[in-house]
Write a protein that holds these residues in place. Sequence first.
Motif, mmCIF file in Angstrom:
data_model
loop_
_atom_site.group_PDB
_atom_site.id
_atom_site.type_symbol
_atom_site.label_atom_id
_atom_site.label_comp_id
_atom_site.label_asym_id
_atom_site.label_seq_id
_atom_site.Cartn_x
_atom_site.Cartn_y
_atom_site.Cartn_z
ATOM 1 N N ASP A 150 -21.673 84.570 42.627
ATOM 2 C CA ASP A 150 -22.414 84.224 43.843
ATOM 3 C C ASP A 150 -21.772 84.851 45.073
ATOM 4 O OD1 ASP A 150 -24.360 82.780 42.532
ATOM 5 O OD2 ASP A 150 -23.410 80.821 42.898
ATOM 6 N N SER A 151 -20.461 84.855 45.110
ATOM 7 C CA SER A 151 -19.746 85.468 46.230
ATOM 8 C C SER A 151 -20.029 86.962 46.307
ATOM 9 C CB SER A 151 -18.249 85.215 46.084
ATOM 10 O OG SER A 151 -17.527 85.919 47.057
ATOM 11 N N ILE A 152 -20.009 87.638 45.166
ATOM 12 C CA ILE A 152 -20.292 89.075 45.134
ATOM 13 C C ILE A 152 -21.729 89.353 45.550
ATOM 14 C CG2 ILE A 152 -20.533 91.068 43.586
ATOM 15 C CD1 ILE A 152 -18.132 89.899 41.998
ATOM 16 N N VAL A 153 -22.660 88.542 45.067
ATOM 17 C CA VAL A 153 -24.075 88.716 45.432
ATOM 18 C C VAL A 153 -24.261 88.513 46.929
ATOM 19 C CG1 VAL A 153 -26.371 87.700 45.165
ATOM 20 C CG2 VAL A 153 -24.990 88.187 43.151
ATOM 21 N N ASN A 154 -23.615 87.505 47.500
ATOM 22 C CA ASN A 154 -23.722 87.271 48.946
ATOM 23 C C ASN A 154 -23.163 88.438 49.740
ATOM 24 O OD1 ASN A 154 -25.006 84.794 48.713
ATOM 25 N ND2 ASN A 154 -23.077 83.649 48.702
ATOM 26 N N SER A 155 -22.047 88.995 49.284
ATOM 27 C CA SER A 155 -21.463 90.164 49.953
ATOM 28 C C SER A 155 -22.408 91.355 49.879
ATOM 29 C CB SER A 155 -20.128 90.540 49.318
ATOM 30 O OG SER A 155 -19.192 89.524 49.487
ATOM 31 N N MET A 156 -23.043 91.552 48.727
ATOM 32 C CA MET A 156 -23.986 92.656 48.586
ATOM 33 C C MET A 156 -25.209 92.452 49.486
ATOM 34 S SD MET A 156 -23.726 93.196 44.465
ATOM 35 C CE MET A 156 -24.988 94.439 44.357
ATOM 36 N N GLU A 157 -25.680 91.221 49.596
ATOM 37 C CA GLU A 157 -26.812 90.937 50.480
ATOM 38 C C GLU A 157 -26.453 91.208 51.930
ATOM 39 O OE1 GLU A 157 -27.911 86.912 49.611
ATOM 40 O OE2 GLU A 157 -29.043 87.486 47.820
ATOM 41 N N ILE A 175 -28.175 94.042 54.370
ATOM 42 C CA ILE A 175 -28.744 93.704 55.680
ATOM 43 C C ILE A 175 -28.120 94.570 56.766
ATOM 44 C CG2 ILE A 175 -28.846 91.884 57.444
ATOM 45 C CD1 ILE A 175 -29.168 89.885 55.086
ATOM 46 N N SER A 176 -26.813 94.768 56.706
ATOM 47 C CA SER A 176 -26.134 95.629 57.682
ATOM 48 C C SER A 176 -26.638 97.058 57.586
ATOM 49 C CB SER A 176 -24.626 95.610 57.459
ATOM 50 O OG SER A 176 -24.113 94.318 57.654
ATOM 51 N N LEU A 177 -26.835 97.552 56.370
ATOM 52 C CA LEU A 177 -27.348 98.910 56.181
ATOM 53 C C LEU A 177 -28.747 99.041 56.769
ATOM 54 C CD1 LEU A 177 -27.127 101.758 54.960
ATOM 55 C CD2 LEU A 177 -28.053 100.790 52.838
ATOM 56 N N MET A 178 -29.596 98.049 56.533
ATOM 57 C CA MET A 178 -30.949 98.087 57.080
ATOM 58 C C MET A 178 -30.921 98.063 58.608
ATOM 59 S SD MET A 178 -32.944 98.525 54.611
ATOM 60 C CE MET A 178 -34.504 98.269 55.406
ATOM 61 N N ASP A 179 -30.020 97.272 59.190
ATOM 62 C CA ASP A 179 -29.893 97.244 60.650
ATOM 63 C C ASP A 179 -29.484 98.608 61.188
ATOM 64 O OD1 ASP A 179 -30.615 94.583 60.757
ATOM 65 O OD2 ASP A 179 -28.539 93.836 60.856
ATOM 66 N N ILE A 180 -28.544 99.251 60.516
ATOM 67 C CA ILE A 180 -28.096 100.582 60.940
ATOM 68 C C ILE A 180 -29.245 101.579 60.840
ATOM 69 C CG2 ILE A 180 -26.589 102.516 60.314
ATOM 70 C CD1 ILE A 180 -24.495 100.375 59.479
ATOM 71 N N LEU A 181 -30.002 101.535 59.754
ATOM 72 C CA LEU A 181 -31.128 102.465 59.589
ATOM 73 C C LEU A 181 -32.211 102.240 60.631
ATOM 74 C CD1 LEU A 181 -31.489 102.531 55.689
ATOM 75 C CD2 LEU A 181 -30.559 104.328 57.170
ATOM 76 N N VAL A 182 -32.481 100.990 60.946
ATOM 77 C CA VAL A 182 -33.491 100.694 61.971
ATOM 78 C C VAL A 182 -33.021 101.192 63.333
ATOM 79 C CG1 VAL A 182 -34.589 98.788 63.228
ATOM 80 C CG2 VAL A 182 -34.540 98.771 60.739
ATOM 81 N N LYS A 183 -31.767 100.974 63.690
ATOM 82 C CA LYS A 183 -31.244 101.469 64.964
ATOM 83 C C LYS A 183 -31.286 102.988 65.029
ATOM 84 C CE LYS A 183 -28.191 97.602 65.929
ATOM 85 N NZ LYS A 183 -26.803 97.122 66.043
ATOM 86 N N TYR A 184 -30.977 103.643 63.925
ATOM 87 C CA TYR A 184 -31.009 105.116 63.878
ATOM 88 C C TYR A 184 -32.439 105.617 64.067
ATOM 89 C CZ TYR A 184 -30.412 109.867 62.136
ATOM 90 O OH TYR A 184 -30.413 111.217 62.003
#
Length: 83
Positions: free
Chosen positions: A58-65, A69-78
């Motif tokens: 669960d901890s690993i899955v939460n980290s991946m999520e 989300i951070s990657l999607m935020d970066i792509l949207v800002k770009y």
Amino acid sequence: MGTVIGMIDAFDSIQAMGDVSATAVAGGIKVALITTVSGLIVAIILQVFYNYLVSKIDSIVNSMEDASISLMDILVKYNMKNK
């Protein structure tokens, strides 16, 4: 399995003697109780390890999520900068 075998042994003793006495069934009941306790001990230990592994997953899955989300935020800002 051992519980059932112990009880079968106890009832076999009763059948062979034709009478119910504590000494006739004590051995079978002892086997049944010992195997039940052993099974419970093993089950408790395995449950602890299972819960540990599930929490790690669960901890690993939460980290991946969070990372996705951070990657999607970066792509949207770009994309917003390039428009």
